[in-house]
Scaffold this motif. Structure first.
Motif, short mmCIF file in Angstrom:
data_model
loop_
_atom_site.label_atom_id
_atom_site.label_comp_id
_atom_site.label_asym_id
_atom_site.label_seq_id
_atom_site.Cartn_x
_atom_site.Cartn_y
_atom_site.Cartn_z
N TRP A 226 -2.16 -7.51 -4.00
CA TRP A 226 -3.04 -7.63 -2.38
C TRP A 226 -4.44 -8.29 -2.64
CZ3 TRP A 226 -7.74 -4.96 -1.26
CH2 TRP A 226 -8.19 -5.61 0.28
N PHE B 30 0.68 -1.48 -0.18
CA PHE B 30 -0.06 0.07 0.37
C PHE B 30 0.78 1.24 -0.11
CE2 PHE B 30 -2.87 -2.81 1.33
CZ PHE B 30 -4.41 -2.41 0.47
N ILE C 212 -1.77 -3.38 -5.76
CA ILE C 212 -3.00 -3.45 -5.32
C ILE C 212 -3.81 -4.73 -6.05
CG2 ILE C 212 -5.97 -2.47 -5.26
CD1 ILE C 212 -4.09 -1.17 -3.59
#
Length: 382
Positions: free
Chosen positions: A213, A148, A210
């Motif tokens: 993730w 992040f 992202i």
């Protein structure tokens, strides 16, 4: 000694990500094709001074499509890498083996992207994805918080004032896009393509990490477990993308006057940076649609395009090359923003029919087979 696992079979794939890829290829067609249209002056990749319908369509494309579809593919690219990593680890492949496998995949993307750019479409993104994957193996073992941090850092960098944003560009198609002969095409593109591949990957870092993730948590494969997150992402992501696009898209539509050069250095990057949130939003929205609608003829057909997204993406470029290249049909001066949008929709529908025929024949797709055979070093995954 570990053995590499093969790719996910067609029957094992989740509907949501494939539906998202398939539908977003329509947006990719709309995003790429208008850059070929000739005009006396340009803004944001659109000729200025067109008909009212041209301006309306330009506004819609600049608001909902440009800079919004490609980030969604960046998310799904990262998500797919996370799936590969998980599958390999489940079968005992060590980290070195996983890196080697992904580097083979990155190599084929770079080579295929180079050929695509030289022969068909200079705006190729495959090579940039290949470079991103080659470098991206570094973050595979990073903890979530560092993913992040990296995503936020790169997003902030892309939002900084700049004169290079496509959304504020006043340039029309150059000789690398519309070469007058094949020799000129090669000469022009051989210098432009490495620049695009060498720098283009930077804009995909945020959606890529992202996606990594999200892939670790299988969010897009198991939407029932993440409905609140997906709904929030869809609402906020698309809202931010639309709000960030309007200052530029309303200029494209002639609703607002062209801002000062100083304002454009701020509003142009804002358009591009907020598009990343649109990519998140579109991915979440389409996964929610797939979850709600489920397996139906229309969703299976569009998902078939997503399962063969590489083949369908390259098929679009064949159309652009034939239709717009000066030494072929040379329709750059004939088609308008409106008629080019119609061509883009028709091209996408053609790939839908093509992909559905492949689905019915249980055929993965020629370029999907190519990349899998090189990645996994086998011919058994047809």
């Amino acid at each position: 000694m570990s053995t590499e696992s093969g790719p996910t079979g067609l029957g094992e794939r989740a509907l949501g990500p494939d539906l998202a890829r398939g539908l977003m290829l329509l947006f990719i067609a709309l995003a790429n094709s208008h850059y070929f249209v000739a005009g006396a002056a340009y803004f944001g990749g659109f000729p200025t001074g067109g008909s009212p319908l041209d301006r309306i369509l330009g506004t819609l494309i600049a608001t909902f499509v440009d800079g919004r579809a490609f980030p969604m593919f960046g998310v799904l690219f990262g998500y797919g890498v996370a799936q590969i990593v998980r599958r390999q680890r489940e079968t005992g492949t060590d980290d070195r083996g996983i890196r080697t496998l992904l580097w083979r995949r990155s190599l084929v993307l770079v080579v295929l992207g180079f050929a695509h750019a030289i022969l068909l479409y200079v705006g190729d993104i495959l090579a940039a994805y290949g470079v991103l994957l080659f470098l991206g193996v570094v973050v595979l073992s990073w903890k979530d918080r560092w993913l992040f941090v990296l995503a936020a850092f790169v997003l902030i960098l892309t939002a900084l004032p700049s004169n290079d944003a496509l959304a504020a560009s006043t340039d029309g198609p150059d000789p690398s896009m519309l070469p007058t002969s094949f020799l000129d095409q090669f000469a022009e593109r051989i210098t432009v393509q490495p620049f695009i591949a060498g720098l283009g990957w930077i804009g995909f870092v945020t959606p890529f990490v992202i996606g990594l993730w999200a892939g670790r948590r299988r969010i897009l494969e198991r939407p029932a477990e993440h409905l609140v997150l997906l709904r929030t992402t869809a609402l906020l992501g698309i809202s931010i993308a639309v709000a960030g696009a309007l200052p530029m898209s309303l200029v494209v539509g002639g609703v607002l006057s062209r801002p000062s050069d100083h304002a454009l250095t701020i509003l142009g990057p804002l358009h591009d940076a907020t598009g990343v949130f649109g990519g998140f939003g579109y991915a979440a929205l389409l996964v929610l649609v797939a979850h709600r609608v489920g397996e139906r003829p229309i969703t299976r057909t569009i998902a078939a395009v997503g399962q063969r997204s590489l083949t369908c993406y390259l098929s679009q470029s064949v159309v652009w090359a034939v239709v717009f290249t000066p030494y072929l049909l040379d329709l750059s001066n004939t088609l308008t923003t409106t008629t080019t949008a119609i061509l883009a929709v028709a091209t996408w529908l053609g790939t839908v029919l093509l992909a559905d025929r492949m689905r019915r024949a249980n055929y993965r797709g020629p370029f999907e087979l190519l990349i899998r055979r090189i990645t996994y070093r086998t011919r058994s995954y047809a």
